[in-house]
Design a protein around this motif. Structure first.
Motif, PDB file in Angstrom:
ATOM      1  N   UNK A 163       0.796  -1.223   0.000  1.00  0.00           N
ATOM      2  CA  UNK A 163       0.000   0.000   0.000  1.00  0.00           C
ATOM      3  C   UNK A 163       0.823   1.264   0.000  1.00  0.00           C
ATOM      4  N   UNK A 164       2.145   1.122  -0.093  1.00  0.00           N
ATOM      5  CA  UNK A 164       2.983   2.301  -0.220  1.00  0.00           C
ATOM      6  C   UNK A 164       3.572   2.806   1.070  1.00  0.00           C
ATOM      7  N   UNK A 165       4.239   3.957   0.961  1.00  0.00           N
ATOM      8  CA  UNK A 165       4.962   4.559   2.081  1.00  0.00           C
ATOM      9  C   UNK A 165       4.036   4.903   3.242  1.00  0.00           C
ATOM     10  N   UNK A 166       4.549   4.727   4.448  1.00  0.00           N
ATOM     11  CA  UNK A 166       3.804   5.030   5.667  1.00  0.00           C
ATOM     12  C   UNK A 166       4.355   6.326   6.262  1.00  0.00           C
ATOM     13  N   UNK A 167       3.515   7.327   6.369  1.00  0.00           N
ATOM     14  CA  UNK A 167       3.944   8.606   6.931  1.00  0.00           C
ATOM     15  C   UNK A 167       2.874   9.159   7.866  1.00  0.00           C
ATOM     16  N   UNK A 168       3.290  10.026   8.778  1.00  0.00           N
ATOM     17  CA  UNK A 168       2.332  10.706   9.647  1.00  0.00           C
ATOM     18  C   UNK A 168       2.705  10.620  11.107  1.00  0.00           C
ATOM     19  N   UNK A 169       1.856  11.203  11.950  1.00  0.00           N
ATOM     20  CA  UNK A 169       2.080  11.172  13.387  1.00  0.00           C
ATOM     21  C   UNK A 169       1.979   9.745  13.907  1.00  0.00           C
ATOM     22  N   UNK A 170       2.792   9.459  14.922  1.00  0.00           N
ATOM     23  CA  UNK A 170       2.808   8.128  15.524  1.00  0.00           C
ATOM     24  C   UNK A 170       2.770   8.271  17.034  1.00  0.00           C
ATOM     25  N   UNK A 171       1.811   7.604  17.670  1.00  0.00           N
ATOM     26  CA  UNK A 171       1.696   7.582  19.128  1.00  0.00           C
ATOM     27  C   UNK A 171       1.708   6.125  19.566  1.00  0.00           C
ATOM     28  N   UNK A 172       2.571   5.812  20.526  1.00  0.00           N
ATOM     29  CA  UNK A 172       2.772   4.427  20.946  1.00  0.00           C
ATOM     30  C   UNK A 172       2.634   4.298  22.459  1.00  0.00           C
ATOM     31  N   UNK A 173       1.822   3.342  22.893  1.00  0.00           N
ATOM     32  CA  UNK A 173       1.739   3.007  24.316  1.00  0.00           C
ATOM     33  C   UNK A 173       2.868   2.029  24.603  1.00  0.00           C
ATOM     34  N   UNK A 174       3.876   2.504  25.330  1.00  0.00           N
ATOM     35  CA  UNK A 174       5.067   1.697  25.540  1.00  0.00           C
ATOM     36  C   UNK A 174       4.741   0.408  26.293  1.00  0.00           C
ATOM     37  N   UNK A 175       5.308  -0.658  25.835  1.00  0.00           N
ATOM     38  CA  UNK A 175       5.087  -1.963  26.436  1.00  0.00           C
ATOM     39  C   UNK A 175       5.634  -2.001  27.861  1.00  0.00           C
ATOM     40  N   UNK A 176       4.825  -2.490  28.783  1.00  0.00           N
ATOM     41  CA  UNK A 176       5.272  -2.648  30.151  1.00  0.00           C
ATOM     42  C   UNK A 176       5.241  -1.391  30.989  1.00  0.00           C
ATOM     43  N   UNK A 216       8.016   7.777   8.853  1.00  0.00           N
ATOM     44  CA  UNK A 216       8.169   8.018   7.425  1.00  0.00           C
ATOM     45  C   UNK A 216       9.032   6.892   6.870  1.00  0.00           C
ATOM     46  N   UNK A 217       8.372   5.797   6.460  1.00  0.00           N
ATOM     47  CA  UNK A 217       9.132   4.635   5.997  1.00  0.00           C
ATOM     48  C   UNK A 217       8.403   3.905   4.877  1.00  0.00           C
ATOM     49  N   UNK A 218       9.181   3.391   3.938  1.00  0.00           N
ATOM     50  CA  UNK A 218       8.636   2.698   2.775  1.00  0.00           C
ATOM     51  C   UNK A 218       8.537   1.197   2.993  1.00  0.00           C
ATOM     52  N   UNK A 219       9.055   0.725   4.143  1.00  0.00           N
ATOM     53  CA  UNK A 219       9.049  -0.709   4.408  1.00  0.00           C
ATOM     54  C   UNK A 219       8.319  -1.047   5.698  1.00  0.00           C
ATOM     55  N   UNK A 220       7.748  -2.234   5.717  1.00  0.00           N
ATOM     56  CA  UNK A 220       7.168  -2.775   6.940  1.00  0.00           C
ATOM     57  C   UNK A 220       8.242  -3.593   7.640  1.00  0.00           C
ATOM     58  N   UNK A 221       8.040  -3.824   8.943  1.00  0.00           N
ATOM     59  CA  UNK A 221       8.993  -4.614   9.711  1.00  0.00           C
ATOM     60  C   UNK A 221       8.276  -5.844  10.240  1.00  0.00           C
ATOM     61  N   UNK A 222       8.776  -7.029   9.906  1.00  0.00           N
ATOM     62  CA  UNK A 222       8.112  -8.283  10.283  1.00  0.00           C
ATOM     63  C   UNK A 222       9.105  -9.213  10.974  1.00  0.00           C
ATOM     64  N   UNK A 223       8.549 -10.169  11.745  1.00  0.00           N
ATOM     65  CA  UNK A 223       9.389 -11.185  12.359  1.00  0.00           C
ATOM     66  C   UNK A 223       9.823 -10.881  13.771  1.00  0.00           C
ATOM     67  N   UNK A 224       9.311  -9.798  14.340  1.00  0.00           N
ATOM     68  CA  UNK A 224       9.692  -9.460  15.719  1.00  0.00           C
ATOM     69  C   UNK A 224       8.456  -9.134  16.539  1.00  0.00           C
ATOM     70  N   UNK A 225       7.370  -9.811  16.254  1.00  0.00           N
ATOM     71  CA  UNK A 225       6.100  -9.492  16.898  1.00  0.00           C
ATOM     72  C   UNK A 225       6.096  -9.742  18.405  1.00  0.00           C
ATOM     73  N   UNK A 226       6.997 -10.580  18.888  1.00  0.00           N
ATOM     74  CA  UNK A 226       7.006 -10.910  20.315  1.00  0.00           C
ATOM     75  C   UNK A 226       7.743  -9.914  21.189  1.00  0.00           C
TER      76      UNK A 226
END
Length: 255
Positions: free
Chosen positions: A125-138, A148-158
């Motif tokens: 679906x193309x490049x991912x851009x915009x504001x990002x808010x994350x609830x930190x784990x733990x 602002x990134x053109x790639x997804x990141x997979x394989x580290x879901x845990x």
């Protein structure tokens, strides 16, 4: 004792000002009464004898091969630092280069250094851009920045940095952002992230100080600056439609 913070490849990996996270750490250490310095390292020959923290910013795809070649010179050190608990912050392509590898749209790939689990693949679906808010784990912390990134990141879901409240994070629909392994953090949060999220900076500084036999306690100047950062964060959260007072949802090991 002087704390040494290394900014790796700032001439290549500083597209969004991410390498300046090293300066944030040094300044906050100084406000706490600790001696600290930033050393820009472009090659192995420039590496200081002792390292207390590492920052690797994001670069362009055009510089990926050159950056990888230079980082390979430091592969053994990076792996040792990660194992020993030296704080490492890697943003954007800096993070991707520490992964298992990067897949490019033309079907070719760039082998990563294998310091962090997972790999970067073309985003559907193309490049991912915009504001990002994350609830930190733990924790109950909300981390803010922009992606602002053109790639997804997979394989580290845990082992994510946290759950996405606004934005996309690792991939569209993944609900997760970043990866954490020990004291090594990979993230899409640009900014620089440590200036916008001082709690993350202080966590790194606490670890750095403890490893050096010192104690980190934020100084008075730190609290003044953090008040400005808090105001900016609240404006960011309001613009993103996120309630800063709401507790993040419980997070499990598998995210």
């Amino acid at each position: 004792m002087t704390l040494t913070i290394v900014a790796l490849l700032p001439s290549l990996q500083n597209t969004n000002g991410d390498a300046e996270n090293a300066a944030v750490l040094a300044r906050r250490a100084g406000w706490a009464g600790l001696d600290a310095r930033v050393v820009a390292v472009e090659s192995r020959d420039e590496l200081p004898a002792h390292v207390d923290a590492i920052v690797i910013g994001s670069g362009t795809d055009a510089s990926l091969e050159v950056a990888r070649t230079r980082l390979l010179e430091l592969h053994d050190e990076l792996r040792r630092w990660g194992t020993e608990g030296v704080p490492i912050l890697a943003v954007g392509t800096g993070w991707e280069l520490l992964s298992w590898g990067i897949e490019l749209p033309d079907g070719t790939g760039i082998e990563g250094l294998g310091i962090l689990p997972g790999r970067a693949v073309p985003s559907v679906g193309g490049r991912i851009t915009g504001d990002l808010v994350v609830a930190e784990r733990g924790s109950r912390e909300l981390l803010v920045g922009f992606e602002n990134h053109a790639r997804a990141y997979v394989g580290a879901e845990g082992s994510p940095l946290g759950r996405v409240r606004t934005g996309e994070g690792n991939a569209k629909g993944s609900g997760q952002e970043g990866v954490v392994m020990g004291e090594v953090i990979g993230t899409h949060l640009h900014g620089p992230v440590l200036a916008k999220n001082p709690v993350l900076a202080d966590r790194m500084l606490t670890t750095m100080a403890a490893r050096a036999g010192l104690e980190y306690e934020p100084g008075e100047r730190t609290r003044t600056v953090d008040a400005y950062a808090d105001s900016a964060r609240r404006a960011h959260l309001a613009a993103a439609g996120v309630d800063a007072t709401a507790a993040p949802a419980a997070q499990t090991v598998d995210g």
